[in-house]
Scaffold this motif. Structure first.
Motif, PDB file in Angstrom:
ATOM      1  N   THR A  10      71.212  26.561  62.984  1.00  0.00           N
ATOM      2  CA  THR A  10      71.921  26.285  61.926  1.00  0.00           C
ATOM      3  C   THR A  10      71.357  25.146  61.205  1.00  0.00           C
ATOM      4  O   THR A  10      70.476  24.317  61.317  1.00  0.00           O
ATOM      5  CB  THR A  10      73.083  25.835  62.661  1.00  0.00           C
ATOM      6  OG1 THR A  10      72.970  24.540  63.536  1.00  0.00           O
ATOM      7  CG2 THR A  10      73.905  26.832  63.297  1.00  0.00           C
ATOM      8  N   ASP A  17      78.304  21.748  58.599  1.00  0.00           N
ATOM      9  CA  ASP A  17      77.471  22.861  59.263  1.00  0.00           C
ATOM     10  C   ASP A  17      77.524  24.249  58.565  1.00  0.00           C
ATOM     11  O   ASP A  17      78.569  24.609  58.236  1.00  0.00           O
ATOM     12  CB  ASP A  17      77.989  23.025  60.871  1.00  0.00           C
ATOM     13  CG  ASP A  17      77.595  21.913  61.702  1.00  0.00           C
ATOM     14  OD1 ASP A  17      76.606  21.305  61.516  1.00  0.00           O
ATOM     15  OD2 ASP A  17      78.136  21.770  62.817  1.00  0.00           O
ATOM     16  N   PRO A  19      75.997  28.220  58.422  1.00  0.00           N
ATOM     17  CA  PRO A  19      75.328  29.279  59.194  1.00  0.00           C
ATOM     18  C   PRO A  19      74.146  29.446  58.439  1.00  0.00           C
ATOM     19  O   PRO A  19      74.065  29.470  57.184  1.00  0.00           O
ATOM     20  CB  PRO A  19      76.372  30.208  59.406  1.00  0.00           C
ATOM     21  CG  PRO A  19      77.131  30.150  57.897  1.00  0.00           C
ATOM     22  CD  PRO A  19      77.444  28.802  57.860  1.00  0.00           C
ATOM     23  N   SER A  20      73.354  30.153  59.016  1.00  0.00           N
ATOM     24  CA  SER A  20      72.017  30.641  58.400  1.00  0.00           C
ATOM     25  C   SER A  20      71.996  31.910  58.022  1.00  0.00           C
ATOM     26  O   SER A  20      72.763  32.745  58.331  1.00  0.00           O
ATOM     27  CB  SER A  20      70.879  30.677  59.795  1.00  0.00           C
ATOM     28  OG  SER A  20      71.014  31.631  60.616  1.00  0.00           O
ATOM     29  N   HIS A  23      71.963  34.401  60.802  1.00  0.00           N
ATOM     30  CA  HIS A  23      73.262  34.515  61.386  1.00  0.00           C
ATOM     31  C   HIS A  23      74.029  35.479  60.412  1.00  0.00           C
ATOM     32  O   HIS A  23      74.823  36.249  61.310  1.00  0.00           O
ATOM     33  CB  HIS A  23      73.704  33.302  61.691  1.00  0.00           C
ATOM     34  CG  HIS A  23      75.104  33.240  62.477  1.00  0.00           C
ATOM     35  ND1 HIS A  23      74.933  33.449  63.871  1.00  0.00           N
ATOM     36  CD2 HIS A  23      76.143  32.847  62.020  1.00  0.00           C
ATOM     37  CE1 HIS A  23      76.202  33.260  64.450  1.00  0.00           C
ATOM     38  NE2 HIS A  23      76.926  33.201  63.354  1.00  0.00           N
ATOM     39  N   TYR A 101      76.568  28.622  53.153  1.00  0.00           N
ATOM     40  CA  TYR A 101      75.357  29.092  54.173  1.00  0.00           C
ATOM     41  C   TYR A 101      74.052  28.671  53.636  1.00  0.00           C
ATOM     42  O   TYR A 101      74.168  28.014  52.567  1.00  0.00           O
ATOM     43  CB  TYR A 101      75.251  30.777  53.909  1.00  0.00           C
ATOM     44  CG  TYR A 101      74.868  31.570  52.944  1.00  0.00           C
ATOM     45  CD1 TYR A 101      73.328  31.581  52.749  1.00  0.00           C
ATOM     46  CD2 TYR A 101      75.727  31.836  52.115  1.00  0.00           C
ATOM     47  CE1 TYR A 101      73.140  32.312  51.504  1.00  0.00           C
ATOM     48  CE2 TYR A 101      75.324  32.640  51.101  1.00  0.00           C
ATOM     49  CZ  TYR A 101      73.909  32.728  50.484  1.00  0.00           C
ATOM     50  OH  TYR A 101      73.538  33.351  49.591  1.00  0.00           O
ATOM     51  N   ASN A 181      81.214  37.662  58.841  1.00  0.00           N
ATOM     52  CA  ASN A 181      80.761  36.337  59.364  1.00  0.00           C
ATOM     53  C   ASN A 181      82.114  35.403  59.475  1.00  0.00           C
ATOM     54  O   ASN A 181      82.214  34.839  60.434  1.00  0.00           O
ATOM     55  CB  ASN A 181      79.659  35.824  58.850  1.00  0.00           C
ATOM     56  CG  ASN A 181      79.126  34.437  59.521  1.00  0.00           C
ATOM     57  OD1 ASN A 181      78.623  34.550  60.698  1.00  0.00           O
ATOM     58  ND2 ASN A 181      79.490  33.432  58.898  1.00  0.00           N
ATOM     59  N   GLU A 185      84.059  34.070  62.800  1.00  0.00           N
ATOM     60  CA  GLU A 185      84.171  32.584  63.065  1.00  0.00           C
ATOM     61  C   GLU A 185      85.606  32.150  63.103  1.00  0.00           C
ATOM     62  O   GLU A 185      86.034  31.210  64.148  1.00  0.00           O
ATOM     63  CB  GLU A 185      83.189  31.602  61.923  1.00  0.00           C
ATOM     64  CG  GLU A 185      81.778  31.893  61.871  1.00  0.00           C
ATOM     65  CD  GLU A 185      81.188  31.703  63.451  1.00  0.00           C
ATOM     66  OE1 GLU A 185      81.542  30.789  63.840  1.00  0.00           O
ATOM     67  OE2 GLU A 185      80.405  32.655  63.930  1.00  0.00           O
TER      68      GLU A 185
END
Length: 190
Positions: A10, A17, A19-20, A23, A101, A181, A185
């Motif tokens: 990440t 934070d 997400p990649s 991901h 992201y 995503n 989440e």
């Protein structure tokens, strides 16, 4: 400044934070929720070793070559000889709070014939949908001062050959991945 956390794959930007890209695009991965996860882990380790060695080559250094990655590096050297890229960004982390992201771009630069491109190095199979979403995500993250006319996946093979595949941008597919995503989440938090 963007920070990458290798253990969780990440990124953090300004304390948030993110997400990649990997991901976010996981829903398109062939081995998503595979019944043989050790194969994916071994491929990921090989891919990481090849990426690190290719970056050293691009920086003018000679990487340590194990028998497991030598063929892939020979393929990369052939690509470099054939296309003579001038890389401006190599293994470049980037992300924005606006898009929500982050990711690490493999390469951005210009090929011998003037084509500006984003290039993603692969050591496994090339899956069209996943590539379209992934490379579109990197293109969206690319700072405006960089002009990108082409998206490419470069498949390196153990036998020393390579395949360069142009990948069309697909914003609708990326948006679908982002939607899935975000929904996933949200569900985890409830």
């Amino acid at each position: 400044m963007i920070q990458f956390h290798e253990a969780s794959h990440t990124y953090t930007l300004d304390g948030v934070d993110l997400p990649s890209v990997t991901h976010i695009c996981r829903f398109l991965a062939y081995d998503y929720k595979s019944d043989e996860p050790w194969l994916a882990e071994a491929a990921a380790r090989r891919g990481t070793a090849v990426h690190e060695a290719c970056a050293l080559i691009d920086y003018g250094e000679e990487p340590e070559e194990s028998a497991q990655i030598a063929g892939y590096l020979n393929a990369y050297r052939r690509f470099l000889k054939d296309y003579r890229p001038d890389w401006e960004l190599i293994e470049h982390p980037m992300g924005t709070l606006e898009l929500g992201y982050a990711g690490t771009l493999d390469r951005y630069g210009t090929l011998y014939d003037g084509r500006t491109c984003i290039l993603d190095i692969k050591t496994g199979q090339l899956y069209s949908a996943a590539l379209r979403a992934q490379l579109t995500a990197y293109q969206a993250l690319l700072p405006p001062r960089y002009h990108c006319t082409h998206l490419y996946a470069l498949k390196l093979s153990a036998d020393g050959t390579y395949q360069l595949r142009e990948v069309p941008a697909d914003r609708a597919l990326l948006d679908a991945c982002l939607f899935l995503n975000n929904a996933t989440e949200r569900k985890k938090r409830t």
